[in-house]
Design a protein around this motif. Sequence first.
Motif, PDB file in Angstrom:
ATOM      1  N   THR A   1     -11.035   4.260   5.335  1.00 59.98           N
ATOM      2  CA  THR A   1     -11.423   5.132   4.222  1.00 59.98           C
ATOM      3  C   THR A   1     -10.277   6.066   3.872  1.00 59.98           C
ATOM      4  O   THR A   1      -9.733   6.750   4.752  1.00 59.98           O
ATOM      5  N   GLN A   2      -9.927   6.082   2.594  1.00 64.30           N
ATOM      6  CA  GLN A   2      -8.877   6.976   2.088  1.00 64.30           C
ATOM      7  C   GLN A   2      -9.500   7.969   1.111  1.00 64.30           C
ATOM      8  O   GLN A   2     -10.048   7.588   0.075  1.00 64.30           O
ATOM      9  N   LYS A   3      -9.407   9.245   1.453  1.00 65.80           N
ATOM     10  CA  LYS A   3      -9.934  10.285   0.573  1.00 65.80           C
ATOM     11  C   LYS A   3      -8.895  10.614  -0.481  1.00 65.80           C
ATOM     12  O   LYS A   3      -7.746  10.953  -0.160  1.00 65.80           O
ATOM     13  N   ILE A   4      -9.298  10.493  -1.757  1.00 63.22           N
ATOM     14  CA  ILE A   4      -8.376  10.738  -2.862  1.00 63.22           C
ATOM     15  C   ILE A   4      -8.368  12.223  -3.236  1.00 63.22           C
ATOM     16  O   ILE A   4      -7.315  12.836  -3.400  1.00 63.22           O
ATOM     17  N   ASN A   5      -9.532  12.797  -3.376  1.00 63.41           N
ATOM     18  CA  ASN A   5      -9.671  14.236  -3.613  1.00 63.41           C
ATOM     19  C   ASN A   5     -11.034  14.671  -3.100  1.00 63.41           C
ATOM     20  O   ASN A   5     -11.692  13.924  -2.370  1.00 63.41           O
ATOM     21  N   ARG A   6     -11.476  15.863  -3.505  1.00 57.00           N
ATOM     22  CA  ARG A   6     -12.706  16.418  -2.948  1.00 57.00           C
ATOM     23  C   ARG A   6     -13.925  15.556  -3.237  1.00 57.00           C
ATOM     24  O   ARG A   6     -14.864  15.512  -2.435  1.00 57.00           O
ATOM     25  N   LYS A   7     -13.932  14.834  -4.354  1.00 56.93           N
ATOM     26  CA  LYS A   7     -15.111  14.070  -4.741  1.00 56.93           C
ATOM     27  C   LYS A   7     -14.929  12.557  -4.679  1.00 56.93           C
ATOM     28  O   LYS A   7     -15.919  11.824  -4.756  1.00 56.93           O
ATOM     29  N   ASN A   8     -13.709  12.076  -4.581  1.00 61.21           N
ATOM     30  CA  ASN A   8     -13.467  10.640  -4.652  1.00 61.21           C
ATOM     31  C   ASN A   8     -12.850  10.106  -3.361  1.00 61.21           C
ATOM     32  O   ASN A   8     -11.934  10.725  -2.806  1.00 61.21           O
ATOM     33  N   GLN A   9     -13.376   8.968  -2.913  1.00 58.08           N
ATOM     34  CA  GLN A   9     -12.779   8.279  -1.781  1.00 58.08           C
ATOM     35  C   GLN A   9     -12.976   6.774  -1.932  1.00 58.08           C
ATOM     36  O   GLN A   9     -13.900   6.312  -2.603  1.00 58.08           O
ATOM     37  N   VAL A  10     -12.093   6.001  -1.306  1.00 58.81           N
ATOM     38  CA  VAL A  10     -12.116   4.554  -1.381  1.00 58.81           C
ATOM     39  C   VAL A  10     -12.141   4.001   0.039  1.00 58.81           C
ATOM     40  O   VAL A  10     -11.389   4.460   0.905  1.00 58.81           O
ATOM     41  N   THR A  11     -13.007   3.011   0.276  1.00 60.64           N
ATOM     42  CA  THR A  11     -13.093   2.364   1.587  1.00 60.64           C
ATOM     43  C   THR A  11     -12.754   0.886   1.445  1.00 60.64           C
ATOM     44  O   THR A  11     -13.336   0.183   0.617  1.00 60.64           O
ATOM     45  N   LEU A  12     -11.808   0.436   2.255  1.00 65.40           N
ATOM     46  CA  LEU A  12     -11.444  -0.971   2.324  1.00 65.40           C
ATOM     47  C   LEU A  12     -12.129  -1.593   3.531  1.00 65.40           C
ATOM     48  O   LEU A  12     -12.079  -1.045   4.638  1.00 65.40           O
TER      49      LEU A  12
END
Length: 435
Positions: free
Chosen positions: A224-235
């Motif tokens: 999981t990579q957190k992009i900012n306070r509200k957005n994150q992406v999980t591979l």
Amino acid sequence: MKKIFATGLSIVLSLPLWAQGGTNSPYSQFGLGILARQSAGFNRGMNGLAYGFHENDKVNFQNPASYSAIDSLTFIFDAGVSLQITNFEEKGHRKNARNSSIEYAVAAFRAFKHLGVSFGFLPYSNVGYNFQNTENINAFPNPSSQSATFSNTFSGSGGLHQVYLGIGWEPIRNLSIGANASYLWGELNRDVVNSYSDKNISTLSKSYITSVASYKVDLGLQYTQKINRKNQVTLGLIYSLGNKLNANPECHVISRNSQTLISDTTSYVIHKALELPQTFGGGVTWNYSNQLKLGFDYQIQKWAKIAMPQFTVVNGVADYKLVGGQFNDRQLFTLGGEFTKGDRHRSFLGRMHYRAGISYATPYLKIEGQDGPREISASVGVGIPIMNNYNNRGLLNISCEWFNRQANNFIKENVFRINIGLTFNERWFAKFKVE
């Protein structure tokens, strides 16, 4: 709590009665049967989307790395059933069939910090069909007699099932790994009966019986990579070992005199046959503030090199042996998502989950040298909060799915399925303060 245990126990005890009722498809006469859609109630609303879902209140057994996210205070039990209607169409003829079955029963809890455990029951494949065709022939061995008919009756039942134990561990922040170890078992029964209206011709039947008792291993990874306070992406990535089942398929050829009722049986067996394909999969899920989640999954099952038992007659010599070229590699593409307002503690509507998904699967069967059916499917679903005075953490998951299986010159199937799942999320390990 006693009610939950009673519900879970009744489901487990009824599994043998329901597990083999999942299909009426003639395509289940090939291979290991119709492959089950191994997904939980929340996944089914998104048409099986799973690899990038890293949830703390759901059992995502499709990627065992997700178990590391299980809430440390809860024990999760999830079970689901399905009801389906299938419409078959061939050369302008239509027929409907109905089925119902238990789809899964799973549980999960956190054993240690950053380590979750899951176990449960899943179907792997289903066999279930019964159809017949009748044609006119010139009676044999007396060609001068009046026209006679012969009938071919095809029937089958059974399927493969699995129980699994899995762990998910987060050794490094945002990186999780996991594994499911499964016991796979079941019986595949298929029969072909050739009968004639002329009693001078013997009835010929072939009975195929295969018993399986083996294992299955699935591995998973999530980052999981957190992009900012509200957005994150999980591979998410998964890999299933391809292993031999070491089954001993049997074929019994029975010739039965229609007048004397005397039978003559010839039996064949293939030792240490059948195997599971290697499976590779990957997916990515975007999470916006735990309200909107969108994802894409890809999976490929390496069926093409797998040989299956086949009864053949060449130059009058009968044989039962493994034959290749009966499969293609199967590819599955899935796109789906979920939306909720995320108001978990205030309102009923604020805790509703809305889901949808579509998928496409390439043909993996080869029938008479031709590609079998491809599959297109779509689903919509909702997660309805179970409101009580205790914790408001349970969900009733309801989804509707549509499948279309179709190939040139073969039977077309339209399947309409309703899935109902219950997720019990109990705060077993919370410490209560008494004043």
